[in-house]
Scaffold this active site. Structure first.
Site, PDB file in Angstrom:
ATOM      1  N   HIS A   1      -2.792  -8.277  40.574  1.00 37.95           N
ATOM      2  CA  HIS A   1      -3.688  -7.314  39.801  1.00 37.95           C
ATOM      3  C   HIS A   1      -4.833  -7.387  40.286  1.00 37.95           C
ATOM      4  O   HIS A   1      -5.849  -8.288  40.518  1.00 37.95           O
ATOM      5  CB  HIS A   1      -3.395  -7.348  38.264  1.00 37.95           C
ATOM      6  CG  HIS A   1      -3.856  -6.370  37.416  1.00 37.95           C
ATOM      7  ND1 HIS A   1      -5.362  -6.347  37.195  1.00 37.95           N
ATOM      8  CD2 HIS A   1      -3.386  -5.456  36.845  1.00 37.95           C
ATOM      9  CE1 HIS A   1      -5.382  -5.261  36.550  1.00 37.95           C
ATOM     10  NE2 HIS A   1      -4.189  -4.638  36.106  1.00 37.95           N
TER      11      HIS A   1
ATOM     12  N   GLU B   1      -2.427   1.053  41.767  1.00 40.37           N
ATOM     13  CA  GLU B   1      -3.452   1.079  40.762  1.00 40.37           C
ATOM     14  C   GLU B   1      -4.865   1.247  41.444  1.00 40.37           C
ATOM     15  O   GLU B   1      -5.387   0.278  41.976  1.00 40.37           O
ATOM     16  CB  GLU B   1      -3.582  -0.075  39.957  1.00 40.37           C
ATOM     17  CG  GLU B   1      -2.074  -0.452  39.119  1.00 40.37           C
ATOM     18  CD  GLU B   1      -2.442  -1.260  37.894  1.00 40.37           C
ATOM     19  OE1 GLU B   1      -2.492  -0.641  36.663  1.00 40.37           O
ATOM     20  OE2 GLU B   1      -2.723  -2.379  37.941  1.00 40.37           O
TER      21      GLU B   1
HETATM   22  P1  PGA Z   1      -5.610   0.597  32.101  1.00 47.81           P
HETATM   23  O1  PGA Z   1      -5.171  -0.733  32.879  1.00 47.81           O
HETATM   24  O2  PGA Z   1      -4.391   1.355  31.704  1.00 47.81           O
HETATM   25  O3  PGA Z   1      -6.341  -0.129  30.725  1.00 47.81           O
HETATM   26  O4  PGA Z   1      -6.346   1.466  32.919  1.00 47.81           O
HETATM   27  C1  PGA Z   1      -4.005  -0.389  33.726  1.00 47.81           C
HETATM   28  C2  PGA Z   1      -3.986  -1.909  34.508  1.00 47.81           C
HETATM   29  O5  PGA Z   1      -5.097  -2.411  34.965  1.00 47.81           O
HETATM   30  O6  PGA Z   1      -2.922  -2.359  34.566  1.00 47.81           O
END
Ligand code: PGA
Length: 250
Positions: A86, A158
């Protein structure tokens, strides 16, 4: 095919009682609930339809590693999926080499790995091609030596500039659209399929909420979403679950 949602609670909520309440409310098919480590057992105890996920893992099986948790320990707690790489861990110093070891040992232990990749605003400022090259380099390094054996591998795209932000305020060149996310996801899927010979599920993550979930999940190329902030509000999250199941039926 049904779309998958991962509720990434991050370092929330603050008590086990709240975690159990939230887990009961979010317990639905095609959902992975990923609470903080101290709540894994209690949350796992109340989930009937959703799967249990962990937010991180260490690569060694045992030994003198203060503060770390092994894949087998997670597995024995009933964890089925683990989030690896992550961006919030990478920002704290996790390197691709560390991510690679976590991926390898988690797969070996039979966990489903959700590997997170994504470019920052620096790479994106040079355009979509630069962002693609950044993500491909991450995948190459993070998947070194990986042959999916016992566990399963999926990827979450992401982009850093979309996590915990009002993304459209950040980006003006249409980078914040589901079409852009789907184009990157297609690139990721092609890369992984060429590398491993299997079609991976690829999710999108970054400020997915009740207001935009239908647009992202409605895109055929996007297999699901990793939801952070909005997963702390059970009403909003269940609304997103409904969006995901109706998108999956189409
Ligand atoms: P968010 O987080 O939906 O608060 O942007 C997503 C993540 O970091 O997994």
């Amino acid at each position: 095919m049904s779309k998958l949602l991962i509720a990434n609670w991050k370092m929330n909520p603050q008590t086990e009682a709240e975690a159990v309440r939230l887990a009961r409310a979010e317990d639905a098919p095609n959902v992975v609930v990923a609470p903080p480590f101290p709540f894994l057992r209690a949350v796992g105890g109340v989930l009937r339809k959703a799967a249990l996920g962990a937010q991180d893992v260490f690569w060694e099986p045992r030994g003198a590693f203060t503060g770390e948790v092994s894949p087998t320990m997670l597995k024995r707690l009933g964890v089925r999926y683990v989030i690896v790489g992550h961006s919030e861990q990478r920002q704290l110093g996790e390197t691709d080499a560390m991510v690679n070891r976590k991926v390898l040992s988690s797969l070996e232990a039979g966990l489903g790995v959700i590997l997170c990749v994504g470019e920052g605003s620096g790479a994106r400022a040079h355009g979509f091609g630069a962002a693609q090259r950044f993500v491909a380099a991450q995948l190459r390094a993070d998947l070194r030596g990986v042959k999916v054996a016992r566990g399963s591998l999926s990827i979450a795209y992401e982009p850093l500039w979309a996590i915990s932000t009002a993304r459209s305020a950040n980006y003006k060149d249409n980078a914040d659209t589901p079409e852009d996310a789907a184009a990157m996801i297609d690139h990721i899927r092609t890369f992984v399929r060429a590398r491993l010979g299997v079609r991976p599920l690829v999710f999108y993550g970054g400020s997915v909420n009740g207001g935009n979930a239908a647009r992202f999940l409605g895109n055929r190329g996007i297999d699901g979403a990793l939801v952070g902030g909005a997963s702390l509000n059970s009403k909003e999250f269940i609304y997103i679950v409904k969006m995901a199941s109706s998108a999956g039926e189409r």
